[in-house]
Design a protein around this motif. Sequence first.
Motif, short mmCIF file in Angstrom:
data_model
loop_
_atom_site.label_atom_id
_atom_site.label_comp_id
_atom_site.label_asym_id
_atom_site.label_seq_id
_atom_site.Cartn_x
_atom_site.Cartn_y
_atom_site.Cartn_z
N SER A 14 0.94 -1.09 0.00
CA SER A 14 0.08 0.08 0.08
C SER A 14 0.75 1.23 -0.13
CB SER A 14 -0.92 -0.06 1.16
OG SER A 14 -1.81 -0.99 1.13
N ALA A 24 -4.50 4.03 -1.65
CA ALA A 24 -4.19 2.90 -1.18
C ALA A 24 -5.15 2.70 0.00
CB ALA A 24 -2.73 2.63 -0.81
N ASN A 25 -5.10 1.60 0.81
CA ASN A 25 -6.07 1.31 1.76
C ASN A 25 -5.83 2.21 3.02
OD1 ASN A 25 -3.97 0.07 3.05
ND2 ASN A 25 -4.57 -2.12 2.41
#
Length: 349
Positions: A14, A24-25
């Motif tokens: 990420s 990203a997360n």
Amino acid sequence: MLNPNLKISPDIESFLQTLRNKKANHIPLAELGVHPIIKEKLLSKKIIELKDEVEFWYKAGYDYVKLQPKADFNPKQIGLSENVSYNYDGSVFRKWASENKGVITNDDEFEQYVFPATTDFDYSNFEKVKSFLPDGMGVIGQYGDIFTMTWEMMGFESFSFALFENEQLIKNLNDKLGNLVLDMFKNLCGSDTVDAVWYSDDIAYTNGLLVSPEVLDKYFFPWLKKIGGLAKLYNKPFIYHSDGILYDVMDRILECGVNALHPIEPKAMNIAEVKKRYGDKLCLIGNIDVDLLSRGSKEEVRKNVLDNIEQVGLNGGYCVGSGNSIPEYVNFENYLTMIETVKDFNKSL
């Protein structure tokens, strides 16, 4: 101390996605440097080996550990007031040049100076670190300062005069240093251990460039472009660090293949403006004012972090960090507040 209820789960993939300017997360944390005193406060123990270095970056909530090759560009300790010593990330403590007269100011001093060989560089930590890395954690390989070492070794005043009186000396020194550092990045980019590379070399201050763009075109940008070419060849995200205001040369920086820019010094550039002008091409890293981290309140730090995330980070391409690095005089509680604010935000996603 950090809140133990905030889950530590490094995710280098990420982080790399963010460096490539994608969403990203989570919002990553990123720093070029953290002073050993701050690291030891967080760990509540001395850092005495590489394993401790990894433990700091992990417990603080970073997705990576930053490592440098061990390298001494002044092995004969010319002009040094004290012995060279290494941190466990490979960086060096040393004093070796002044703004006026440095250690190489003429052709004879250049010929007599003892430079390291590429075989003198020590990459052993990049192999050792593999056994210490927690799941999900990666490695950033970092070095820099081809341009900075050039003028520092000469002294800025001597360097400035040589631009008019003996430019061949500057070229010879710059080529020597550039080829040594470039060899480092060949090793870093080619290493299976290294996930991203970070080149640092200050070319500006708050109000302008250190030298003209024409001088940078001779002694800085060719090296940045070569390092960027290596990063692209090996598919490694390429981070570049310079303090100061960079608008006048931002297009040149982009042409060199830089994926992420650090630290977006808040007194020099407004991060929202940088995002507006270059956010489709660059990941931005940093921008939390070191002075605020040193003398501000926890509430001010928290607000700065959340404002930055809202302005430039919600769609990816932003890593929270200081607007330079974390020196020993930063208020430790404010540093923790910056970290915990990011972790709290990520927990809410």
